[in-house]
Design a protein around this motif. Structure first.
Motif, PDB file in Angstrom:
ATOM      1  N   HIS A  91       0.846  -1.194   0.000  1.00  0.00           N
ATOM      2  CA  HIS A  91       0.000   0.000   0.000  1.00  0.00           C
ATOM      3  C   HIS A  91       0.882   1.244   0.000  1.00  0.00           C
ATOM      4  CE1 HIS A  91      -1.984  -3.351   2.115  1.00  0.00           C
ATOM      5  NE2 HIS A  91      -3.065  -2.966   1.455  1.00  0.00           N
ATOM      6  N   GLN A 188      -8.134   4.286   5.625  1.00  0.00           N
ATOM      7  CA  GLN A 188      -8.255   4.050   4.181  1.00  0.00           C
ATOM      8  C   GLN A 188      -7.956   2.607   3.830  1.00  0.00           C
ATOM      9  OE1 GLN A 188      -5.607   7.085   2.420  1.00  0.00           O
ATOM     10  NE2 GLN A 188      -7.297   7.496   1.012  1.00  0.00           N
ATOM     11  N   ARG A 192     -10.844   0.004   2.473  1.00  0.00           N
ATOM     12  CA  ARG A 192     -10.842  -0.451   1.080  1.00  0.00           C
ATOM     13  C   ARG A 192     -11.529  -1.793   0.914  1.00  0.00           C
ATOM     14  NH1 ARG A 192      -7.911  -3.288  -2.858  1.00  0.00           N
ATOM     15  NH2 ARG A 192      -6.693  -4.390  -1.302  1.00  0.00           N
ATOM     16  N   THR A 195     -14.749  -2.106  -0.998  1.00  0.00           N
ATOM     17  CA  THR A 195     -14.793  -2.157  -2.466  1.00  0.00           C
ATOM     18  C   THR A 195     -14.727  -3.591  -2.979  1.00  0.00           C
ATOM     19  OG1 THR A 195     -12.389  -1.885  -2.705  1.00  0.00           O
ATOM     20  CG2 THR A 195     -13.735   0.121  -2.604  1.00  0.00           C
ATOM     21  N   VAL A 329      -1.772  -1.166  -3.936  1.00  0.00           N
ATOM     22  CA  VAL A 329      -2.822  -0.163  -3.867  1.00  0.00           C
ATOM     23  C   VAL A 329      -2.177   1.207  -3.661  1.00  0.00           C
ATOM     24  CG1 VAL A 329      -4.970   0.580  -2.772  1.00  0.00           C
ATOM     25  CG2 VAL A 329      -4.359  -1.847  -2.799  1.00  0.00           C
ATOM     26  N   PHE A 331      -3.213   4.904  -2.821  1.00  0.00           N
ATOM     27  CA  PHE A 331      -4.384   5.571  -2.280  1.00  0.00           C
ATOM     28  C   PHE A 331      -4.451   7.043  -2.669  1.00  0.00           C
ATOM     29  CE2 PHE A 331      -4.318   1.969   0.708  1.00  0.00           C
ATOM     30  CZ  PHE A 331      -5.662   1.611   0.650  1.00  0.00           C
ATOM     31  N   TYR A 335     -10.044  10.415   0.541  1.00  0.00           N
ATOM     32  CA  TYR A 335     -10.968   9.292   0.369  1.00  0.00           C
ATOM     33  C   TYR A 335     -12.430   9.738   0.388  1.00  0.00           C
ATOM     34  CZ  TYR A 335     -10.517   4.154   0.126  1.00  0.00           C
ATOM     35  OH  TYR A 335     -10.452   2.852  -0.300  1.00  0.00           O
ATOM     36  N   SER A 352      -8.012   6.429  -6.146  1.00  0.00           N
ATOM     37  CA  SER A 352      -7.143   5.344  -5.698  1.00  0.00           C
ATOM     38  C   SER A 352      -6.997   4.366  -6.857  1.00  0.00           C
ATOM     39  CB  SER A 352      -7.731   4.640  -4.477  1.00  0.00           C
ATOM     40  OG  SER A 352      -7.833   5.526  -3.388  1.00  0.00           O
ATOM     41  N   TYR A 354      -5.597   0.384  -8.032  1.00  0.00           N
ATOM     42  CA  TYR A 354      -5.112  -0.957  -7.720  1.00  0.00           C
ATOM     43  C   TYR A 354      -4.326  -1.477  -8.921  1.00  0.00           C
ATOM     44  CZ  TYR A 354      -5.135  -6.057  -7.415  1.00  0.00           C
ATOM     45  OH  TYR A 354      -4.760  -7.375  -7.419  1.00  0.00           O
ATOM     46  N   ASN A 378     -11.933   2.551  -9.508  1.00  0.00           N
ATOM     47  CA  ASN A 378     -13.369   2.414  -9.264  1.00  0.00           C
ATOM     48  C   ASN A 378     -14.145   3.430 -10.093  1.00  0.00           C
ATOM     49  OD1 ASN A 378     -13.338   0.291  -7.339  1.00  0.00           O
ATOM     50  ND2 ASN A 378     -12.719   1.738  -5.752  1.00  0.00           N
TER      51      ASN A 378
END
Length: 517
Positions: A91, A188, A192, A195, A329, A331, A335, A352, A354, A378
């Motif tokens: 992360h 955060q 996550r 999601t 990830v 970030f 958020y 964010s 991935y 997302n």
């Protein structure tokens, strides 16, 4: 049940599992799928002649699949090569990094080094609570048929009453995380997990922290990619006699004398059956995609209840500047603003990101120059109407690259990179708007509103990640097992044969999916 004729619609994980289990019990099973091969969302995308996972990338709850394979007379290790991951994910917040590990002590130490002893102690309490929630709900909810709050309490029994009264359903995940972590970066990180069901940590119940326990209990790295899992379950079904018919979309589910009686393919061919298992989003049934006779078999799902979609890039590229792990990830700096934009139907300006580096081993090493990446941002499930413009795609791509570059990652995406948008997902999975996880898990009652295995039409069953018990590969597999068990139980109750338990109780181009059949 010998002599039972079943048609399974859809070759996603739920459909594949249902077909294999039913065939192992002696049913005559045909699986029909519109695509060229198995997998559904568990798909491979071809880029420069190489398959890259274009769907789920994290394999957890291996024991579920071991039990399914055993129930069908097989063994998972006979069809797949995999190994447990020591590093769960990397992360990043700009230049700051934090790894989580399969060893909880290592994760605790890493959090302590990252944010201090107080946050490490908060992690211990959070991990214990996540495990408590998972243990409380595993058997009576995740592995059993859809229920209501009162029946769930009855299933949990007197011993489970304290857990039932403290399922954390009335507090948001984000709010609950504030009781464990003061560092917003850790809020955060663990927020996550919302999601994973296509939901917002600000709107989903704190019950979903159990997902953290699932991941911490073990991630497995499958040689060749996650799409190999679909091929393995397909092979299991074939060995038990399942017939697979690809590029065979279904026009209509047939109903005779008030019960499901088979399907009509788009070609006009009729396949008669005594039961039908539908591995499509139930929203497609409710929208009439399988004909008016079954439209009222499920409850309608309004678009506002849809889960998230995604912008997904699959690429072969060189990387530099950041030591990628398998799962990474990056970030956003804000958020709340990110999820406020998604709730308003917009892409976040600073999302964010991935990144799954499919060719990285557990130590982050790779032996290839151009490595295979799946990159996810997302997105709202608004994949209806006109597709995004080239200008909108370019803006999203630039924002994604800006987000990873803050951590030092440099990506050179070639023209061969394939982008899959919510509009593309909506075309692949009709009546969803591109939602990838069925209904969002927003509010305390969301889990109880999901479609169960049984429908309002006898002989018609639902399975898949959009049905109970929820989204994700292991949940879809459990839904397949539940659909098969319900079908067999219902048929046994109307026949002279004695009901028996299921064995092995589990008590940028546009996207092109690679043929994997």
């Amino acid at each position: 049940m010998p002599g039972e004729v079943v048609v399974v619609i859809g070759g996603g994980v739920g459909g594949l599992v249902s077909a294999a289990l039913l065939a192992a019990r002696g049913c005559d099973v045909t699986l029909v799928e519109a695509a060229a091969g198995p997998g559904g969302k568990l798909r491979a995308v071809m880029v420069d002649g190489e398959p890259i996972d274009g769907g789920p990338t994290v394999f957890t709850m291996r024991g579920v699949f071991d039990e399914i394979f055993a129930a069908c007379g097989g063994a998972l290790d006979d069809d797949l090569t995999m190994r447990p991951a020591a590093t769960l994910a990397r992360h990043a917040w700009g230049e700051a990094r934090l790894d989580l590990f399969a060893d909880p002590a290592a994760s605790e130490a890493a959090i302590g080094d990252f944010a201090g002893a107080g946050e490490a102690e908060g992690y211990r309490r959070f991990r214990a609570e996540a495990r408590r929630l998972f243990d409380a709900l595993d058997r009576p909810f995740l592995r059993d048929t859809k229920t209501d709050p009162i029946t769930l309490g009855w299933r949990m029994g007197a011993r489970g009453l304290p857990d039932y009264l403290n399922l954390r359903a009335y507090s948001s995940l984000w709010r609950a995380l504030g009781g464990y972590f003061r560092d917003p970066r850790l809020q955060q990180l663990f927020g996550r997990y919302a999601t994973y069901s296509g939901s917002s940590p600000f709107a989903c119940p704190a019950t979903l922290m159990l997902i953290a326990h699932v991941e911490a209990s073990g991630i497995w790295l499958i040689d060749g990619g996650m799409h190999r899992l679909a091929l393995a379950i397909e092979a299991l079904g074939r060995r038990n006699g399942v017939r697979f018919r690809y590029e065979a979309p279904v026009r209509e589910i047939l109903v005779e004398r008030g019960r499901a009686a088979g399907v009509m393919l788009a070609s006009g061919e009729r396949l008669a059956a005594s039961a039908v298992v539908c591995n499509a989003d139930p929203a497609a049934i409710g929208a009439g995609a399988f004909g008016p006779a079954v439209q009222r078999a499920v409850s309608p799902m309004p678009p506002r209840r849809r889960s998230l979609s995604a912008m997904v890039w699959t690429a072969q590229t060189k990387t530099a500047g950041f030591p990628l792990s398998r799962h990474n990830v990056f970030f956003s700096e804000d958020y709340p603003a990110e999820f406020a934009a998604l709730a308003a139907g917009r892409l976040a300006a600073a999302p964010s990101v991935y990144v799954c580096a499919q060719d990285r081993d557990d130590h982050g090493h790779t032996s290839v120059g151009h490595e295979r990446l799946q990159i996810i941002v997302n997105a709202p499930a608004n994949g209806y109407g006109a597709p995004p413009t080239e200008a909108e795609i370019d803006t999203c791509r630039r924002q994604m690259l800006d987000s990873v570059s803050r951590a030092g990652l440099s990506l050179d995406l070639a023209p061969s990179t394939v982008l899959t948008t919510p509009h593309d997902f909506a075309a692949m999975f009709p009546s969803t708007g591109g939602a990838l996880y069925g209904p969002a898990s927003h509010g305390w009652a969301a889990s109880f509103r999901r479609q169960g295995s049984r429908t309002a039409i006898p002989g018609l069953y639902c399975t898949g990640g959009s049905t109970h018990p929820g989204a994700g590969v292991p949940m879809a597999a459990l839904s397949g097992r539940l659909a098969a068990a319900c079908l067999l139980k219902d048929r046994a109750s109307t026949s002279r044969s004695s009901p028996t338990a299921m064995p092995g109780g589990i008590s940028t181009r546009r996207a092109r999916t690679a043929p994997t059949g």
